[in-house]
Design a protein around this motif. Sequence first.
Motif, PDB file in Angstrom:
ATOM      1  N   THR A   1     -71.902  68.691  64.470  1.00 59.01           N
ATOM      2  CA  THR A   1     -73.590  69.835  65.477  1.00 59.01           C
ATOM      3  C   THR A   1     -73.668  68.759  66.735  1.00 59.01           C
ATOM      4  O   THR A   1     -72.618  67.619  66.911  1.00 59.01           O
ATOM      5  CB  THR A   1     -74.064  69.852  65.045  1.00 59.01           C
ATOM      6  N   ASN A   2     -74.051  69.321  67.275  1.00 50.56           N
ATOM      7  CA  ASN A   2     -74.771  67.704  68.820  1.00 50.56           C
ATOM      8  C   ASN A   2     -75.896  67.186  68.652  1.00 50.56           C
ATOM      9  O   ASN A   2     -77.073  68.296  67.311  1.00 50.56           O
ATOM     10  CB  ASN A   2     -73.974  68.188  70.465  1.00 50.56           C
ATOM     11  N   LYS A   3     -76.044  66.633  69.475  1.00 51.08           N
ATOM     12  CA  LYS A   3     -77.888  65.950  69.051  1.00 51.08           C
ATOM     13  C   LYS A   3     -78.907  67.639  69.089  1.00 51.08           C
ATOM     14  O   LYS A   3     -79.542  67.221  69.265  1.00 51.08           O
ATOM     15  CB  LYS A   3     -77.787  65.093  70.052  1.00 51.08           C
ATOM     16  N   HIS A   4     -78.546  68.172  70.920  1.00 49.10           N
ATOM     17  CA  HIS A   4     -79.305  68.835  70.918  1.00 49.10           C
ATOM     18  C   HIS A   4     -79.411  70.211  69.451  1.00 49.10           C
ATOM     19  O   HIS A   4     -80.635  70.676  69.179  1.00 49.10           O
ATOM     20  CB  HIS A   4     -78.493  69.811  72.074  1.00 49.10           C
ATOM     21  N   LEU A   5     -78.363  70.356  69.271  1.00 44.91           N
ATOM     22  CA  LEU A   5     -78.350  71.837  68.423  1.00 44.91           C
ATOM     23  C   LEU A   5     -79.254  71.276  67.470  1.00 44.91           C
ATOM     24  O   LEU A   5     -79.838  71.907  66.378  1.00 44.91           O
ATOM     25  CB  LEU A   5     -77.310  72.062  67.669  1.00 44.91           C
ATOM     26  N   ASP A   6     -78.884  69.831  66.898  1.00 46.02           N
ATOM     27  CA  ASP A   6     -79.887  69.064  65.620  1.00 46.02           C
ATOM     28  C   ASP A   6     -81.603  69.079  66.036  1.00 46.02           C
ATOM     29  O   ASP A   6     -81.977  69.288  65.177  1.00 46.02           O
ATOM     30  CB  ASP A   6     -79.012  68.044  64.965  1.00 46.02           C
ATOM     31  N   VAL A   7     -81.646  68.704  67.121  1.00 47.67           N
ATOM     32  CA  VAL A   7     -82.884  68.615  67.611  1.00 47.67           C
ATOM     33  C   VAL A   7     -83.730  69.795  67.125  1.00 47.67           C
ATOM     34  O   VAL A   7     -84.910  69.977  66.687  1.00 47.67           O
ATOM     35  CB  VAL A   7     -83.672  67.954  68.829  1.00 47.67           C
ATOM     36  N   TYR A   8     -82.736  71.554  68.092  1.00 45.47           N
ATOM     37  CA  TYR A   8     -83.229  72.370  67.938  1.00 45.47           C
ATOM     38  C   TYR A   8     -83.989  73.216  66.116  1.00 45.47           C
ATOM     39  O   TYR A   8     -83.957  73.664  65.460  1.00 45.47           O
ATOM     40  CB  TYR A   8     -82.683  73.299  67.842  1.00 45.47           C
ATOM     41  N   ARG A   9     -82.816  72.255  64.922  1.00 37.34           N
ATOM     42  CA  ARG A   9     -82.564  72.526  63.930  1.00 37.34           C
ATOM     43  C   ARG A   9     -83.994  71.991  63.194  1.00 37.34           C
ATOM     44  O   ARG A   9     -84.673  72.505  61.837  1.00 37.34           O
ATOM     45  CB  ARG A   9     -81.450  72.442  62.859  1.00 37.34           C
ATOM     46  N   ARG A  10     -84.126  70.377  63.783  1.00 39.56           N
ATOM     47  CA  ARG A  10     -85.519  69.622  63.348  1.00 39.56           C
ATOM     48  C   ARG A  10     -86.391  71.042  63.265  1.00 39.56           C
ATOM     49  O   ARG A  10     -87.687  70.715  63.096  1.00 39.56           O
ATOM     50  CB  ARG A  10     -85.008  68.869  63.387  1.00 39.56           C
ATOM     51  N   TRP A  11     -86.696  70.875  64.854  1.00 38.17           N
ATOM     52  CA  TRP A  11     -87.721  72.128  65.088  1.00 38.17           C
ATOM     53  C   TRP A  11     -87.601  73.202  63.789  1.00 38.17           C
ATOM     54  O   TRP A  11     -89.691  73.508  63.616  1.00 38.17           O
ATOM     55  CB  TRP A  11     -86.941  72.500  66.876  1.00 38.17           C
ATOM     56  N   ILE A  12     -86.863  73.607  63.813  1.00 39.33           N
ATOM     57  CA  ILE A  12     -87.126  75.046  63.440  1.00 39.33           C
ATOM     58  C   ILE A  12     -87.804  74.920  62.267  1.00 39.33           C
ATOM     59  O   ILE A  12     -88.312  75.447  61.208  1.00 39.33           O
ATOM     60  CB  ILE A  12     -85.809  75.741  63.052  1.00 39.33           C
ATOM     61  N   GLU A  13     -87.216  73.318  61.084  1.00 38.78           N
ATOM     62  CA  GLU A  13     -87.539  73.169  60.185  1.00 38.78           C
ATOM     63  C   GLU A  13     -89.513  73.312  59.108  1.00 38.78           C
ATOM     64  O   GLU A  13     -89.923  72.858  58.931  1.00 38.78           O
ATOM     65  CB  GLU A  13     -87.057  72.337  59.087  1.00 38.78           C
ATOM     66  N   GLU A  14     -89.322  72.377  61.274  1.00 45.70           N
ATOM     67  CA  GLU A  14     -90.679  71.828  60.836  1.00 45.70           C
ATOM     68  C   GLU A  14     -91.841  73.057  60.682  1.00 45.70           C
ATOM     69  O   GLU A  14     -92.800  72.709  60.800  1.00 45.70           O
ATOM     70  CB  GLU A  14     -91.198  70.961  61.988  1.00 45.70           C
ATOM     71  N   ARG A  15     -91.903  73.759  62.268  1.00 42.59           N
ATOM     72  CA  ARG A  15     -92.119  74.794  62.322  1.00 42.59           C
ATOM     73  C   ARG A  15     -92.588  75.764  61.392  1.00 42.59           C
ATOM     74  O   ARG A  15     -92.709  77.119  61.121  1.00 42.59           O
ATOM     75  CB  ARG A  15     -91.311  76.006  63.642  1.00 42.59           C
ATOM     76  N   ILE A  16     -91.073  75.719  59.840  1.00 41.28           N
ATOM     77  CA  ILE A  16     -90.960  76.953  58.968  1.00 41.28           C
ATOM     78  C   ILE A  16     -92.019  76.064  57.839  1.00 41.28           C
ATOM     79  O   ILE A  16     -93.332  76.595  57.408  1.00 41.28           O
ATOM     80  CB  ILE A  16     -90.103  76.543  58.415  1.00 41.28           C
ATOM     81  N   ARG A  17     -91.842  74.525  57.499  1.00 43.63           N
ATOM     82  CA  ARG A  17     -92.802  74.178  56.984  1.00 43.63           C
ATOM     83  C   ARG A  17     -94.349  74.184  57.407  1.00 43.63           C
ATOM     84  O   ARG A  17     -95.287  73.720  56.318  1.00 43.63           O
ATOM     85  CB  ARG A  17     -92.811  72.541  57.440  1.00 43.63           C
ATOM     86  N   THR A  18     -94.511  74.399  58.428  1.00 38.10           N
ATOM     87  CA  THR A  18     -96.441  73.785  59.013  1.00 38.10           C
ATOM     88  C   THR A  18     -97.105  75.638  59.030  1.00 38.10           C
ATOM     89  O   THR A  18     -97.310  75.666  59.844  1.00 38.10           O
ATOM     90  CB  THR A  18     -96.137  73.293  60.459  1.00 38.10           C
ATOM     91  N   THR A  19     -96.030  76.539  58.962  1.00 39.82           N
ATOM     92  CA  THR A  19     -96.270  78.020  58.870  1.00 39.82           C
ATOM     93  C   THR A  19     -97.043  78.898  57.485  1.00 39.82           C
ATOM     94  O   THR A  19     -95.968  78.014  56.447  1.00 39.82           O
ATOM     95  CB  THR A  19     -95.366  78.573  58.979  1.00 39.82           C
ATOM     96  N   SER A  20     -98.565  78.706  57.348  1.00 37.50           N
ATOM     97  CA  SER A  20     -99.429  78.331  56.247  1.00 37.50           C
ATOM     98  C   SER A  20     -99.444  80.761  56.077  1.00 37.50           C
ATOM     99  O   SER A  20    -100.475  80.776  55.326  1.00 37.50           O
ATOM    100  CB  SER A  20     -99.969  78.266  56.375  1.00 37.50           C
ATOM    101  N   ASN A  21     -98.802  81.445  57.092  1.00 37.89           N
ATOM    102  CA  ASN A  21     -99.286  82.800  56.534  1.00 37.89           C
ATOM    103  C   ASN A  21     -98.634  83.472  55.986  1.00 37.89           C
ATOM    104  O   ASN A  21     -98.148  84.959  56.272  1.00 37.89           O
ATOM    105  CB  ASN A  21     -99.848  83.009  57.930  1.00 37.89           C
ATOM    106  N   GLY A  22     -97.684  82.292  54.691  1.00 40.18           N
ATOM    107  CA  GLY A  22     -97.047  83.677  53.928  1.00 40.18           C
ATOM    108  C   GLY A  22     -95.707  84.390  54.388  1.00 40.18           C
ATOM    109  O   GLY A  22     -95.216  85.014  53.718  1.00 40.18           O
TER     110      GLY A  22
END
Length: 561
Positions: free
Chosen positions: A510-531
Motif C-alpha cells: 500500500t502507500n502512505k495515502h491509502l494507509d492514512v485513509y485506512r487508519r481514518w476509517i478505523e478511527e471513525r468506526i471505533r468512535t461510532t456509538s450508534n450500533g
Amino acid sequence: MLTRTDEILENNCLVIEMLDNIVLYFRQQNFDKGIRKFEILINKLEKLISNYDLVITKLDNYDTNYNEETLLNILNNILQTQENRDYILLSDLLELQLRPFVIKIQEWIITELDYNLLNINEEKNLQAIIKTDKDLYLQSQMEVNGKAELHCEYTASGFPTVKCFFEGKEFYFHSNNNPQFEAAIMATTWYSDDKHKYIVYGLGLGYHICQLCEIDSYIEIDVYESNLAMLQLAIVYGVLERCLLSGQVRVHYDPDHTKLATKLNEVDEDTEFAIHEPSLRIIEEANIRDRMEEYFLHYQSVKNQKGILKGNFRYNVHNYDSYVDELFPLWKDKDIYIIAAGPSLDLNYNMLKNIGENGVILATGTVYRKLMAAGIRPDYVILSDGNARVISQIAGLENETIPMLILSSAYKEFAKRYLGKKYLICQEGFSMAEEFAKEKGYKVYKTGGSVSTTALDVAISLGAKRIVFVGLDLAYPNNLVHAEGTSRRHLAADNDLKTVKDVNGDLVKTNKHLDVYRRWIEERIRTTSNGVEFIDATEGGAYINGTKLMRLEDVVNKYYS
C-alpha cells in the motif's frame, strides 16, 4: 574570534541571502520592503568592494573576468536601474549578474583557500541559547544516541546544509544551492496574515524559522525538535542566534513529543501548525511518524489546492438542488453499500444486481461508469475531487437522473453538466463550507481526505443500520491499482510503498495515502456509538479493524434471501 576572512565570507552569505529575498519582494510587487532591503544590501556590497583586493590577492587561480572593475560596472547598472524604478530589470540584474558574481567569489575563497566556514556560528549560537534558555543549553549538552546519521556540507552560497542517512535512505534537510532562499519560499507558503502564532515541528539549521521571522516581525514561533543530533548541529552550524535574539522564537527539545502534543491542544484560530518535512522523516517512533505524516499529507493537499477548492465552492453553492441532510429519512436504518474502485471490485461487483430495493448503493465517481455499463444502477453517486481531470467520471452519463452527492469543493463542472438531482455536502476543516453551513443551518461532514471516507461519514451521520464496503482495497493486491475500466490499472512503481496486513492475514503493498485513509476509517468506526454494523465485503486488500469480513455473495444471501 572571527578572522578577516571569516567576516568576508559571512558578509557574502548575507549578501546572497538578501539578493534572493529582494528579488522575491520585487517580483511580488512588495516594493516598499524590497527597497528597504536594497538599501541595506548596498552597505553590504560596499564592504565587499573594500575587501575585494584582500580576497583576490590570496587566490592563485581565478577568472580575471571577475575583477573589481566588472563588479563596479554591475553595481553602476544596478543603481541606474534603481533610480529609474524599473524593478523588473533590477530583479534580473540582481539575479543574473550580481548573484553569480558573489557566488563565484564565495566558491573561490572556500575551494582555493580550503577554508572552513561551517563552524563560525557556534560561539554566537551558544551564547544566544545561554542568554535566552539555559534549560535548552543543558539539554543540548546530553549524549546523542539516535539512529539517524547527520552531516553538514557546504553549499554554493556559503550556507551549510545537512545530509541525512536514515533507514537505508539518504536525503537533505536544506537546499544544496541556497538554503536561505529555499527557506524563504517555504516560509511564504506557511505564513498567513490572519495568524499570529506558529507551531513548527522541525528545527533543521533554523533557516525556515529565520525566514518566517523575516516575513513578519510580530508573530510568535514555537519550534519543536525531537532529534538531539539535529539540535546540536543547529548550534554548531545553524542560524539560531538570529532566531533566538529576535525575541519571536522559542525552541523546545522534545524527544518524546509530549511538549508538542500539549501545545497542539492549545491551538486556536490564531495559530498555524507547520511541519518541516525532512525533520519528519527522522522521527524514530514509527507510530508517531505515521501520525505526523498523516497530518502533513492532509495539510499539503488542502494548501496546494486551496485556490481550486475555493473556486469550485463558489460555483457549487449556487448550483445544487438540495442539501444532503434531507436524505436522513431515506437512509435511516438502511444498509448502505459504499462501492469503491479497488482492484478486488472485479471479483464480485455483479452481485450488486441482487441487492434490489433492500439496500442503498452509493457509488464513488470512479466506479459510476463501470457499474452503469454492467447494468447496475446505483441509487446515488458521490464525488469529492476538486480537479478538472475527474470530469471523465461522468462522461456519457451527463443526462442521467441518478442523484449525485457533491462535496462543496468538488470540481464545479459536475454540478454544471449533470442533469440529475444534486445534493450538496459541506465539510469540516474548510472554513468557507463551515461558514456557509452555519449560515444555512446545515450539518457539516468529515471527509478523511478521500471520496470513500467522505461516503462513510455521510452514511453514518444519516443513520445507516449497516455499512458494507465493496471494492475498498486500500492497497495494491497483485500489483493492481484499480478495478478494470475505472482508472489506472497497474502499479507503475513500488518506491516508497509499505506493507500492511491483508484480509487473509498476509502482507499486501500500500502507500502512505491509502494507509492514512485506512487508519481514518478505523478511527471513525471505533468512535461510532450508534450500533452501526460494518462489513468489509471487498474480498481483498488491506484489513480494516472494526469490520466484519464477509463475501458479498454471503452478505446478499444472509440479509436479502
